[in-house]
Design a protein around this motif. Structure first.
Motif, PDB file in Angstrom:
ATOM      1  N   ASP A 301      -4.686  34.777 120.107  1.00  0.00           N
ATOM      2  CA  ASP A 301      -3.765  33.638 120.078  1.00  0.00           C
ATOM      3  C   ASP A 301      -2.450  34.028 119.403  1.00  0.00           C
ATOM      4  OD1 ASP A 301      -3.779  32.358 117.068  1.00  0.00           O
ATOM      5  OD2 ASP A 301      -5.667  33.371 117.559  1.00  0.00           O
ATOM      6  N   PRO A 302      -1.354  33.353 119.763  1.00  0.00           N
ATOM      7  CA  PRO A 302      -0.021  33.726 119.250  1.00  0.00           C
ATOM      8  C   PRO A 302       0.097  33.682 117.730  1.00  0.00           C
ATOM      9  CG  PRO A 302       0.193  32.285 121.158  1.00  0.00           C
ATOM     10  CD  PRO A 302      -1.259  32.307 120.794  1.00  0.00           C
ATOM     11  N   LEU A 303      -0.533  32.687 117.078  1.00  0.00           N
ATOM     12  CA  LEU A 303      -0.384  32.591 115.629  1.00  0.00           C
ATOM     13  C   LEU A 303      -1.076  33.754 114.924  1.00  0.00           C
ATOM     14  CD1 LEU A 303       0.666  31.152 113.173  1.00  0.00           C
ATOM     15  CD2 LEU A 303      -1.357  29.682 113.201  1.00  0.00           C
ATOM     16  N   THR A 304      -2.261  34.130 115.395  1.00  0.00           N
ATOM     17  CA  THR A 304      -2.943  35.299 114.829  1.00  0.00           C
ATOM     18  C   THR A 304      -2.066  36.535 114.960  1.00  0.00           C
ATOM     19  OG1 THR A 304      -5.164  34.438 115.274  1.00  0.00           O
ATOM     20  CG2 THR A 304      -4.953  36.818 115.046  1.00  0.00           C
ATOM     21  N   ALA A 305      -1.467  36.717 116.140  1.00  0.00           N
ATOM     22  CA  ALA A 305      -0.600  37.876 116.370  1.00  0.00           C
ATOM     23  C   ALA A 305       0.619  37.833 115.469  1.00  0.00           C
ATOM     24  CB  ALA A 305      -0.174  37.918 117.838  1.00  0.00           C
ATOM     25  N   TYR A 306       1.206  36.637 115.286  1.00  0.00           N
ATOM     26  CA  TYR A 306       2.413  36.519 114.465  1.00  0.00           C
ATOM     27  C   TYR A 306       2.117  36.848 113.012  1.00  0.00           C
ATOM     28  CZ  TYR A 306       6.686  34.641 112.436  1.00  0.00           C
ATOM     29  OH  TYR A 306       7.861  34.508 111.743  1.00  0.00           O
ATOM     30  N   LEU A 307       1.016  36.292 112.487  1.00  0.00           N
ATOM     31  CA  LEU A 307       0.669  36.565 111.093  1.00  0.00           C
ATOM     32  C   LEU A 307       0.290  38.033 110.898  1.00  0.00           C
ATOM     33  CD1 LEU A 307      -1.428  33.386 110.174  1.00  0.00           C
ATOM     34  CD2 LEU A 307       0.946  33.889 109.570  1.00  0.00           C
ATOM     35  N   ALA A 308      -0.377  38.612 111.883  1.00  0.00           N
ATOM     36  CA  ALA A 308      -0.800  40.011 111.774  1.00  0.00           C
ATOM     37  C   ALA A 308       0.386  40.963 111.722  1.00  0.00           C
ATOM     38  CB  ALA A 308      -1.713  40.372 112.940  1.00  0.00           C
ATOM     39  N   SER A 323      -5.499  29.391 105.438  1.00  0.00           N
ATOM     40  CA  SER A 323      -5.259  27.954 105.567  1.00  0.00           C
ATOM     41  C   SER A 323      -5.098  27.524 107.014  1.00  0.00           C
ATOM     42  CB  SER A 323      -3.986  27.570 104.789  1.00  0.00           C
ATOM     43  OG  SER A 323      -4.068  27.994 103.445  1.00  0.00           O
ATOM     44  N   SER A 324      -5.175  28.453 107.941  1.00  0.00           N
ATOM     45  CA  SER A 324      -4.938  28.163 109.354  1.00  0.00           C
ATOM     46  C   SER A 324      -6.143  28.586 110.185  1.00  0.00           C
ATOM     47  CB  SER A 324      -3.676  28.894 109.847  1.00  0.00           C
ATOM     48  OG  SER A 324      -2.570  28.638 109.000  1.00  0.00           O
ATOM     49  N   ASN A 325      -6.186  28.085 111.392  1.00  0.00           N
ATOM     50  CA  ASN A 325      -7.296  28.409 112.296  1.00  0.00           C
ATOM     51  C   ASN A 325      -6.945  29.644 113.106  1.00  0.00           C
ATOM     52  OD1 ASN A 325      -9.668  28.253 113.762  1.00  0.00           O
ATOM     53  ND2 ASN A 325      -8.814  26.803 115.249  1.00  0.00           N
ATOM     54  N   VAL A 326      -7.039  30.813 112.445  1.00  0.00           N
ATOM     55  CA  VAL A 326      -6.695  32.073 113.097  1.00  0.00           C
ATOM     56  C   VAL A 326      -7.828  33.070 112.903  1.00  0.00           C
ATOM     57  CG1 VAL A 326      -4.217  31.719 112.741  1.00  0.00           C
ATOM     58  CG2 VAL A 326      -5.543  33.001 111.043  1.00  0.00           C
ATOM     59  N   ASP A 327      -7.734  34.200 113.590  1.00  0.00           N
ATOM     60  CA  ASP A 327      -8.703  35.281 113.442  1.00  0.00           C
ATOM     61  C   ASP A 327      -8.301  36.097 112.213  1.00  0.00           C
ATOM     62  OD1 ASP A 327     -10.356  37.467 113.552  1.00  0.00           O
ATOM     63  OD2 ASP A 327     -10.033  37.877 115.682  1.00  0.00           O
ATOM     64  N   ILE A 328      -8.834  35.702 111.047  1.00  0.00           N
ATOM     65  CA  ILE A 328      -8.403  36.335 109.801  1.00  0.00           C
ATOM     66  C   ILE A 328      -8.801  37.801 109.746  1.00  0.00           C
ATOM     67  CG2 ILE A 328     -10.462  35.725 108.466  1.00  0.00           C
ATOM     68  CD1 ILE A 328      -8.530  35.145 106.098  1.00  0.00           C
ATOM     69  N   SER A 329      -9.882  38.173 110.435  1.00  0.00           N
ATOM     70  CA  SER A 329     -10.270  39.582 110.477  1.00  0.00           C
ATOM     71  C   SER A 329      -9.188  40.419 111.135  1.00  0.00           C
ATOM     72  CB  SER A 329     -11.593  39.750 111.239  1.00  0.00           C
ATOM     73  OG  SER A 329     -12.657  39.152 110.556  1.00  0.00           O
TER      74      SER A 329
END
Length: 364
Positions: A301-308, A323-329
């Motif tokens: 998902d875009p947010l996981t990619a952006y944070l990564a 705090s967000s619904n992302v793939d933290i791994s």
């Protein structure tokens, strides 16, 4: 942490330290509550960070003890470890060429920005090269001092990037990805599982001290994260930290960043402000482009990619991811890879560019 050598006793600096702490607490609570109401992720980090900046710019002289800040970082690292699954190993192995390419792109662009600012004589010596390096801020400040650069400006440039990246990530999470900062009511004083809590504190203390002793940049966060993640994945322990303790840790990290932005530091850095902001925005834009590539090539998902791919502030990015619904791994895998590569490549690369720019180290 950014701090002038001798804070001027002006504005809030004339008030008692007790009053300054009270104002910081009240303002932090007000801002965090407002951001939480707006659904901004990591409001407990962003509110205190803004509050600290407001007080710092108005002459506040209070500062957090470094040991306390480091202790909070160990708790954040341990907290993240509880969210890690065995997938992180597969993520590293399955995407290492892509991870390497992304990190190299970020390091290359940040180094190029510093080189260009140096060649344009915006800053003296090689200050811009160290200040623009994407990560490992403490290491870069030590190297900068060896090359006779202005450490205050390097610190300003490094931590200004942290503020920009953290703020942008929180806003993107809320208004682009549409994620709320808190989807359920937080139970601040839930019953504590004594054994799990004791095991978690042991991992945090042992890992933090080991990271500090080994002098690894961000080691007090990274080592508890790695040790705790390994023990959590294998089922050896269950990571358990009460919400009130995490809130204190979030606030401490926010204050540590915000209180450093004082008027003397900004006055000293006014010449570099616009080029620094421009270089940060360019780097963030490139990271956003790399995030787009990730979404296309991996399907995440875009947010996981952006944070990564966000360039810096590993602890603040970790808080926002948690705090967000992302793939933290995935986020922590790429952030950890970036940190490790910057640790390995950053200092020698910046030293090489510094020599190419015609500088010589001040120390042998």
């Amino acid at each position: 942490m950014i701090s002038p050598s001798s804070p001027a006793t002006t504005g809030l600096g004339r008030r008692s330290r007790s009053l300054q702490w009270l104002l910081l607490l009240v303002l932090s609570l007000a801002l965090a509550s407002g951001l939480e109401a707006l659904g901004i992720p990591a409001a407990l980090l962003m509110g205190p960070m803004v509050a600290g900046g407001i007080l710092g710019l108005n002459g506040s002289t209070i500062r957090l003890h470094r040991a306390f800040v480091l202790s909070c970082q160990t708790l954040i690292g341990t907290m993240i470890a509880g969210s890690i699954t065995a997938d992180i190993v597969g993520t590293f192995l399955g995407n290492w060429p892509l991870f390497l390419g992304i990190v190299v792109c970020v390091i290359t662009m940040s180094t190029l920005s510093g080189y260009l600012i140096t060649r344009l004589n915006v800053l003296p010596g090689t200050t811009a090269i160290w200040g623009c390096s994407a990560g490992a801020a403490t290491t870069m400040m030590v190297m900068a001092e060896a090359y006779g650069a202005d450490v205050r400006l390097v610190a300003f440039m490094q931590y200004l990037r942290v503020v920009f990246v953290a703020a942008a990530a929180a806003l993107v999470a809320r208004y682009w990805a549409g994620l709320e900062g808190a989807t359920t009511a937080i139970v601040w004083f839930a019953p504590i599982a004594a054994l799990s809590f004791a095991q978690t504190l042991f991992v945090a203390i042992f890992g933090g001290m080991l990271g500090w002793y080994l002098r690894i940049p961000a080691g007090v966060l990274l080592v508890p994260f790695l040790i705790g993640g390994l023990l959590s994945v294998t089922g050896s322990i269950h990571i358990h930290l009460p919400e009130w303790l995490l809130a204190i840790s979030y606030a401490a990290l926010g204050w540590n960043i915000g209180l450093g932005f004082t008027r003397p530091v900004l006055a000293h850095a006014r010449r570099v402000l616009l080029p620094t902001v421009a270089s940060i925005l360019v780097l963030m834009g490139i990271s956003g482009g790399l995030a787009f590539v990730l979404t296309r090539t991996t399907g995440i998902d875009p947010l996981t990619a952006y944070l990564a791919t966000s360039p810096g502030g590993m602890d603040s990015i970790a808080i926002i991811a948690a705090s967000s619904n992302v793939d933290i791994s995935f986020v922590m895998a790429l952030q950890t890879a970036r940190l490790l590569i910057v640790m390995a490549m950053g200092p020698p690369l910046a030293r090489f560019v510094a020599r190419r720019a015609g500088a010589r180290p001040a120390l042998p």
